[in-house]
Design a protein around this motif. Structure first.
Motif, PDB file in Angstrom:
ATOM      1  N   VAL A 233       1.288  57.611  -9.289  1.00  0.00           N
ATOM      2  CA  VAL A 233       2.137  58.454 -10.591  1.00  0.00           C
ATOM      3  C   VAL A 233       3.121  59.195  -9.781  1.00  0.00           C
ATOM      4  O   VAL A 233       4.433  58.981 -10.234  1.00  0.00           O
ATOM      5  CB  VAL A 233       1.312  59.093 -11.603  1.00  0.00           C
ATOM      6  N   GLU A 234       2.913  59.703  -8.751  1.00  0.00           N
ATOM      7  CA  GLU A 234       3.970  60.688  -8.063  1.00  0.00           C
ATOM      8  C   GLU A 234       5.099  59.643  -7.360  1.00  0.00           C
ATOM      9  O   GLU A 234       6.170  59.770  -7.551  1.00  0.00           O
ATOM     10  CB  GLU A 234       3.371  61.360  -6.786  1.00  0.00           C
ATOM     11  N   SER A 235       4.707  58.604  -6.672  1.00  0.00           N
ATOM     12  CA  SER A 235       5.617  57.851  -6.247  1.00  0.00           C
ATOM     13  C   SER A 235       6.323  56.892  -7.365  1.00  0.00           C
ATOM     14  O   SER A 235       7.467  56.755  -7.204  1.00  0.00           O
ATOM     15  CB  SER A 235       4.796  56.437  -5.643  1.00  0.00           C
ATOM     16  N   PHE A 236       5.907  56.677  -8.463  1.00  0.00           N
ATOM     17  CA  PHE A 236       6.566  56.024  -9.673  1.00  0.00           C
ATOM     18  C   PHE A 236       7.669  57.187 -10.078  1.00  0.00           C
ATOM     19  O   PHE A 236       8.802  56.677 -10.344  1.00  0.00           O
ATOM     20  CB  PHE A 236       5.477  55.777 -10.660  1.00  0.00           C
ATOM     21  N   ARG A 237       7.389  58.330 -10.282  1.00  0.00           N
ATOM     22  CA  ARG A 237       8.108  59.334 -10.927  1.00  0.00           C
ATOM     23  C   ARG A 237       9.537  59.416  -9.860  1.00  0.00           C
ATOM     24  O   ARG A 237      10.494  59.643 -10.112  1.00  0.00           O
ATOM     25  CB  ARG A 237       7.411  60.646 -10.953  1.00  0.00           C
ATOM     26  N   LYS A 238       8.996  59.380  -8.554  1.00  0.00           N
ATOM     27  CA  LYS A 238       9.989  59.438  -7.467  1.00  0.00           C
ATOM     28  C   LYS A 238      11.101  58.292  -7.689  1.00  0.00           C
ATOM     29  O   LYS A 238      12.155  58.585  -7.587  1.00  0.00           O
ATOM     30  CB  LYS A 238       9.508  59.395  -6.194  1.00  0.00           C
ATOM     31  N   GLN A 239      10.680  57.139  -7.882  1.00  0.00           N
ATOM     32  CA  GLN A 239      11.404  55.947  -8.210  1.00  0.00           C
ATOM     33  C   GLN A 239      12.271  56.138  -9.394  1.00  0.00           C
ATOM     34  O   GLN A 239      13.387  55.632  -9.319  1.00  0.00           O
ATOM     35  CB  GLN A 239      10.654  54.575  -7.970  1.00  0.00           C
TER      36      GLN A 239
END
Length: 558
Positions: A233-239
């Motif tokens: 989820v954190e990686s997704f939000r970063k994108q």
């Protein structure tokens, strides 16, 4: 049977306990996998009956929160639901530890057993009083929001009915409507802060009692995050920050020019055209009739579905005083029927109900005869694909609702869908911050929200608004209070639905066939496996978001 004719009778919790305890004992003593599965079918009957009763009681309370009978039923349900959830947990633990697990996995699937594992880590007898308190706090929030009485231009409105003025073409009227909205929240913000503070501390106490460091992990387990966790989820939000936020900034600049203002203010952000947003034509009854015609034409499956819904009056969509805010679909397993709740208010949101909530309901309808009920336990990031994709699949019928302004609706809907993605991520990150730091003061939480606004919505200008300008906007988001960590599911589903939008523009029939396949898959496999099976890319996969943004940017600016 029409919804109004479906009987409601309060379940007796002592009787429910007795039935669960009998099932638990019988399942423990099963002499074979075959026998255990036959016992499990009896569990289906019991669960379907209880779940349907609870959902009917809640629905009838929500359509009129001032109804004393159903208010009392809602209180009873809130109090007893944690007890039922624990009984469910105890029953399913028997399956999880069964000597016939291999046989049961073949019957009800590996996904079901992963879900049982997560659910079993989310509840215990020790936290039942805390869960009951949590339910009461959420109901208190819902009642405050539902009972809002906002004076505006000589009339009294609730939050839903005020919205048509907040998105109207006259900028001064919009500003005054938002001021009235803000003034209302100023009268209740301290109480909402108190409710939320108690919720955060309550949920943290539940997590600690179950051995977690914070509520975050427990929240993920409660949401049955069986395919991804915080890291993804954190990686997704970063994108999203890297790709979607800049695109939304471009859209906002074009919109600023479109509505003819020097600078977008907070009361401009939901307005897309100088003459105001396109509104649906016709009465609510005419809108519902047009919706029925649309689904009759879309496909044989949707034709059957919409006639079933309309003939049995499984809609309650008119906005009324004392009606709970928002919209949702619930499924009544005992009656194999979806029901839809909404608040029509004369805006384009009324049509979103006919598309979004009917997307949920359609998926429930096409799988209504599934014998393995675990296959219907869809996690929310998948369920929201069904609804958000239906919004795009019905584009070809928008002339029925908007007449000559159908193209304006397309532009508004697409831009609004794109703009939602960063906002949804902001709600999710806010909740992570809050539950990682449960001792934050109400003031610190509002300051945290304002910091996130700078990252996710850099164009947002609240001027000197005393409530919104001090970080209060999140208090209107019911999911933050009642459904922690749900909101990211909307975002994940939104970017998958956009893939369907790109697909249907190239080959509508092919896209629809794969959408129908996804609906029928329901919860038979894990999230990313199902996406791959129907030809969709996982939002977590490197490159998915950047590629999608390029395609959506072409759509938005063509």
């Amino acid at each position: 049977m029409k919804f109004s004719e479906i009987p409601y009778k309060r379940f007796d919790i002592d009787e429910v306990k007795q039935k669960y305890e009998s099932l638990i004992e019988s399942s423990k003593n099963a002499a074979s996998g075959e026998e255990q599965f036959e016992i499990h079918k009896k569990y289906y009957e019991l669960s379907s009956d209880i779940v349907s009763t609870i959902r009917i009681g809640n629905f009838r309370h929500d359509i009129d929160t001032s109804d004393k009978f159903y208010a009392a039923e809602k209180e009873y349900i809130d109090e007893q639901l944690p007890v039922i959830e624990q009984l469910e947990n105890e029953y399913k633990k028997v399956l999880f530890n069964s000597p016939y697990r291999d046989y049961m996995e073949e019957k009800i699937g590996k996904v079901a057993f992963k879900n049982i594992e997560l659910a079993s880590k989310s509840i215990s007898d020790e936290i039942l009083p805390l869960m009951q308190e949590e339910n009461a706090l959420v109901s208190r929030y819902d009642n405050i929001i539902a009972s809002a009485k906002i004076p505006f231009d000589g009339e009294i409105y609730n939050l839903s009915l005020l919205r048509k003025f907040q998105t109207g073409k006259d900028r001064e009227v919009r500003k005054r409507a938002w001021k009235a909205y803000s003034d209302y929240f100023l009268t209740v913000t301290d109480e909402l802060d108190d409710i939320f503070d108690k919720l955060v501390k309550n949920r943290t106490a539940q997590a600690k009692a179950l051995g977690y460091d914070s509520f975050v992990e427990l929240g993920y387990n409660r949401m049955i995050r069986n395919s991804y966790r915080r890291k993804e989820v954190e990686s997704f939000r970063k994108q999203i920050k890297e790709s979607f936020v800049p695109l939304v900034s471009k859209i906002n600049e074009e919109r600023r020019k479109q509505i003819g203002v020097d600078k977008l203010k907070y009361y401009d952000h939901e307005v897309f055209f100088k003459e105001g947003n396109p509104c649906p034509i016709g009465t609510p009854e005419q809108i519902m009739k047009a919706g029925q015609e649309m689904y009759r034409e879309l496909s044989p499956e949707t034709a059957e579905f919409i006639d079933f819904m309309m003939d049995n009056e499984f809609f309650d969509v008119l906005g009324r005083k004392n009606k709970k805010q928002g919209g949702y679909m619930e499924y009544l397993p005992k009656y194999k029927a979806p029901i839809i709740f909404a608040n029509f208010n004369g805006t384009s949101g009324d049509i979103d109900v006919i598309t979004h909530e009917c997307g949920h309901a359609f998926q429930g309808y096409v799988t209504r005869n599934e014998e393995i009920l675990e296959n219907l336990d869809i996690t929310m990031e998948t369920a929201e694909i069904h609804s958000m994709s239906m919004e795009y699949f019905t584009y070809g019928w928008m002339k029925k609702f908007f007449g000559e302004k159908e193209k304006e609706y397309f532009k508004m809907h697409l831009e609004d869908s794109i703009s939602f993605v960063p906002y949804g991520c902001m709600v999710d990150e806010f909740q992570h911050i809050v539950y990682d730091n449960p001792d934050m003061t109400p003031k610190q939480r509002k300051e945290a929200w304002m910091e996130l606004e700078k990252t996710y919505r850099p164009e947002m200008d609240y001027e000197d608004d005393e409530f919104l300008g001090q970080g209060g906007f999140w208090q209107k988001q019911l999911h933050i209070f009642g459904l922690p960590f749900y909101y990211i599911d909307y975002v994940l589903a939104s970017v998958v639905a956009m893939q369907f939008k790109v697909w249907m523009d190239k080959d509508f029939d092919d896209a629809w066939r794969h959408y129908l396949e996804l609906c029928k898959l329901s919860a038979k496999d894990f999230y990313e496996n199902e996406l791959a099976q129907v030809g969709l890319l996982s939002p977590f996969k490197d490159g998915t978001i950047s590629k999608l943004v390029s395609e959506m940017e072409r759509e938005a600016f063509k």
